[in-house]
Design an enzyme around this catalytic site. Sequence first.
Site, PDB file in Angstrom:
ATOM      1  N   CYS A  48      -2.765  -0.530 -24.855  1.00  0.00           N
ATOM      2  CA  CYS A  48      -2.986  -0.062 -23.360  1.00  0.00           C
ATOM      3  C   CYS A  48      -2.577  -1.650 -22.038  1.00  0.00           C
ATOM      4  O   CYS A  48      -2.715  -1.174 -20.886  1.00  0.00           O
ATOM      5  CB  CYS A  48      -4.255  -0.895 -23.901  1.00  0.00           C
ATOM      6  SG  CYS A  48      -5.263  -2.429 -23.412  1.00  0.00           S
TER       7      CYS A  48
ATOM      8  N   HIS B 276       1.076  -1.363   0.122  1.00  0.00           N
ATOM      9  CA  HIS B 276      -0.244   0.030  -0.230  1.00  0.00           C
ATOM     10  C   HIS B 276       0.784   1.726  -0.433  1.00  0.00           C
ATOM     11  O   HIS B 276       0.800   2.451  -0.556  1.00  0.00           O
ATOM     12  CB  HIS B 276      -0.607  -0.054   1.378  1.00  0.00           C
ATOM     13  CG  HIS B 276      -1.973   0.985   1.238  1.00  0.00           C
ATOM     14  ND1 HIS B 276      -2.981   1.551   0.182  1.00  0.00           N
ATOM     15  CD2 HIS B 276      -2.031   2.172   2.121  1.00  0.00           C
ATOM     16  CE1 HIS B 276      -3.346   1.911   0.381  1.00  0.00           C
ATOM     17  NE2 HIS B 276      -2.648   3.168   1.761  1.00  0.00           N
TER      18      HIS B 276
ATOM     19  N   ASN C  66       0.379  -7.131 -21.412  1.00  0.00           N
ATOM     20  CA  ASN C  66       0.622  -7.957 -19.927  1.00  0.00           C
ATOM     21  C   ASN C  66       0.901  -8.893 -19.768  1.00  0.00           C
ATOM     22  O   ASN C  66       1.714 -10.215 -19.777  1.00  0.00           O
ATOM     23  CB  ASN C  66       0.066  -7.185 -18.748  1.00  0.00           C
ATOM     24  CG  ASN C  66      -0.177  -5.933 -18.522  1.00  0.00           C
ATOM     25  OD1 ASN C  66       0.840  -4.788 -19.630  1.00  0.00           O
ATOM     26  ND2 ASN C  66      -0.871  -4.870 -18.398  1.00  0.00           N
ATOM     27  N   ASP C  67      -0.713  -9.061 -20.937  1.00  0.00           N
ATOM     28  CA  ASP C  67      -1.064 -10.399 -21.459  1.00  0.00           C
ATOM     29  C   ASP C  67      -0.640 -10.982 -22.895  1.00  0.00           C
ATOM     30  O   ASP C  67       0.242 -11.988 -22.796  1.00  0.00           O
ATOM     31  CB  ASP C  67      -2.651 -10.926 -21.617  1.00  0.00           C
ATOM     32  CG  ASP C  67      -2.651 -11.033 -20.248  1.00  0.00           C
ATOM     33  OD1 ASP C  67      -2.603 -11.496 -19.259  1.00  0.00           O
ATOM     34  OD2 ASP C  67      -3.792 -10.565 -20.044  1.00  0.00           O
TER      35      ASP C  67
ATOM     36  N   GLU D  13      -4.477 -10.091 -26.627  1.00  0.00           N
ATOM     37  CA  GLU D  13      -3.758 -10.187 -26.085  1.00  0.00           C
ATOM     38  C   GLU D  13      -3.447 -11.771 -26.351  1.00  0.00           C
ATOM     39  O   GLU D  13      -2.180 -12.315 -25.291  1.00  0.00           O
ATOM     40  CB  GLU D  13      -4.328  -9.972 -24.551  1.00  0.00           C
ATOM     41  CG  GLU D  13      -5.273 -10.098 -24.226  1.00  0.00           C
ATOM     42  CD  GLU D  13      -5.559  -9.275 -22.715  1.00  0.00           C
ATOM     43  OE1 GLU D  13      -4.994  -8.993 -22.130  1.00  0.00           O
ATOM     44  OE2 GLU D  13      -7.895  -9.548 -22.649  1.00  0.00           O
TER      45      GLU D  13
HETATM   46  C1  PEP Z   1      -2.951  -6.714 -21.144  1.00  0.00           C
HETATM   47  O1  PEP Z   1      -3.121  -7.796 -20.825  1.00  0.00           O
HETATM   48  O2  PEP Z   1      -1.718  -5.759 -21.004  1.00  0.00           O
HETATM   49  C2  PEP Z   1      -3.808  -5.609 -20.317  1.00  0.00           C
HETATM   50  C3  PEP Z   1      -3.989  -4.522 -20.708  1.00  0.00           C
HETATM   51  O3  PEP Z   1      -5.055  -6.214 -19.095  1.00  0.00           O
HETATM   52  P1  PEP Z   1      -4.406  -6.754 -17.880  1.00  0.00           P
HETATM   53  O4  PEP Z   1      -3.104  -5.889 -17.277  1.00  0.00           O
HETATM   54  O5  PEP Z   1      -6.056  -5.830 -16.775  1.00  0.00           O
HETATM   55  O6  PEP Z   1      -4.459  -8.133 -17.512  1.00  0.00           O
HETATM   56 MG    MG Z   2      -4.773  -8.807 -20.125  1.00  0.00          MG
END
Ligand code: PEP
Ligand code: MG
Length: 575
Positions: A501, A189, A453-454, A430
């Site tokens: 994103c 936190h 990210n994924d 993703e």
């Molecule tokens: C991603 O996978 O890049 C993404 C933006 O979604 P999350 O991080 O919520 O899986």
């Molecule tokens: Mg994702």
Amino acid sequence: MERLSGIPASAGMATGPVYLIRSEALRAERTATDDPAVELQRLDEALTRAAFEIEALRRRTFEKVGAEEAQVFEAHALMLSDPALVDSARALIENERVSAAWAFQAAGEEMAEMLATLDDEYLRERAADVRDVAGRVVRILLGRPAASLLGMAEPSIVVAHDLTPSETAQMEYDLILGFATDIGGPTSHTVIMARTLGIPAVVGLGNITERARHGDRCILDGSAGTVTLSPDIGALDEAARRQAAQEERKERLAALRDLSATTADGRAVELAANIGRPAEAANALKYGAGGVGLFRTEFLYMDRPTLPTEAEQYHAYQTAIETMAPHPVVIRTLDIGGDKQLAALPLPAEANPFLGLRALRLCLERKDLFKTQLRALLRAADHGPLRIMYPMVQSLQELQAANALLAEAREELIAEGIAVGKPEVGIMVEIPAAAVIADVLAPHVDFFSIGTNDLIQYTLAVDRMNERVSHLYQPFHPAVLRLIRQVAHAAHGAGKWCGMCGEMAGDPVAAPLLLGLGLDEWSMSAPALPAVKEILRAVSVAECEALARDLLMLSDPAEIRAGAAVFYASRLQQP
Ligand code: PEP
Ligand code: MG
């Protein structure tokens, strides 16, 4: 002079006196009672008092920091009625005839220890929240006042073993130059608060509370993850020089806020923010966001015993849309499963949750739940430019199934005489399969948004939560870059736009390369926006396309990143 190394948690340099916090751990003794009914009554009263205190901290944090940071206190308030905690304390009082203070302490300890053994780092760190809540109730039961942390008289660097959310929430943020703690992880936190407030922080320093003395000068480097105690003149000069450069950069970036997101040769791009709550939209505007590129709706569903109703969701989406208007808002449909679980929708444990029944897969199985969200979204679209986005699309058939349900929801609403808007509909790319068949999917969407990210974790087979393979998690891997290029190319071939994103979108060093690969929109955490805007305004599309061509000839992710970094530095040279 002594330099300690820890985990870099929030970037920036700070120099100032140490403000040492030694939290005394209050322990309740095991004492017997003749009258458990009295102790049960005292426990109830203490829980009510604790709820008032927590609400005061929530309000203060909400006002001084933000909605997201205040959420931790909503979770604390919920813990006060969590049967796992409260009922087991009550059972101890009744069965073992012990004092309420000892019973609640024991119940809290048991729950914290259970959480601390879990694999999930986020849940493990929630053990600290349970201890915080239990400590508060025990303190009230022992009749001790809340320790005040407002005694800081001059700007200082806070040094502590660990800071509970309650401790952090009471501080005078304006006087805190930095945070340095013995323990703590990157998602604790304190770290989240420090990042939001732009306060440098280093955690995991081991025993800084034993080495530092209250009032001593120190230098904290939140980017390098070091704290220098009793620095010599040379170290102080160097820190002053870097701090001045940091200030200058801050001012330069702040000045960019109202400037357009346009490249040096006039290509307009979209720079948007990622949010998790409607209230964060206003913060996004403060950083000059030209829209919301990802509203993660999971947060509406989390930390509550029931699923959110259509009306609740409609109001949340409407708020975000109206705050951002005339800028567009991309709202992602529910992405639960994987690392995110819902109390309102317990899912069976899976051996590989990231490859399991998550996100759109779950929504297509639980059509009732999905339909509720789609109806709320269609209604909200009547209030401004909305873009609906499905997560984790893997095939054309899934996309079509989702669109069929959306069409059904629209017909239902129209038949009921309820106003609906006409949102754009896109998907997150993703899953590598979606990237590979992007040309097949493109005619059926209005846009793509790449979730790096994924996409990185699935393409490179690297668990994004596993520290042991984090060195293999490489956004600049040529396989990832080729997929990004391919997705953008497929989008443009069908006359659609392509955004990103994932975290990579917030990396200013990656931005020119991504422009060169064909990206049209970037969405990131709001504080990252100015630095990305700065570099994109300094480059031309043609030179970035050449950069992308050159860098995609290389095979080593480290070399590609270095090439991108050299280009970045060359374009930001100030006259
Ligand atoms: C991603 O996978 O890049 C993404 C933006 O979604 P999350 O991080 O919520 O899986
Ligand atoms: Mg994702």
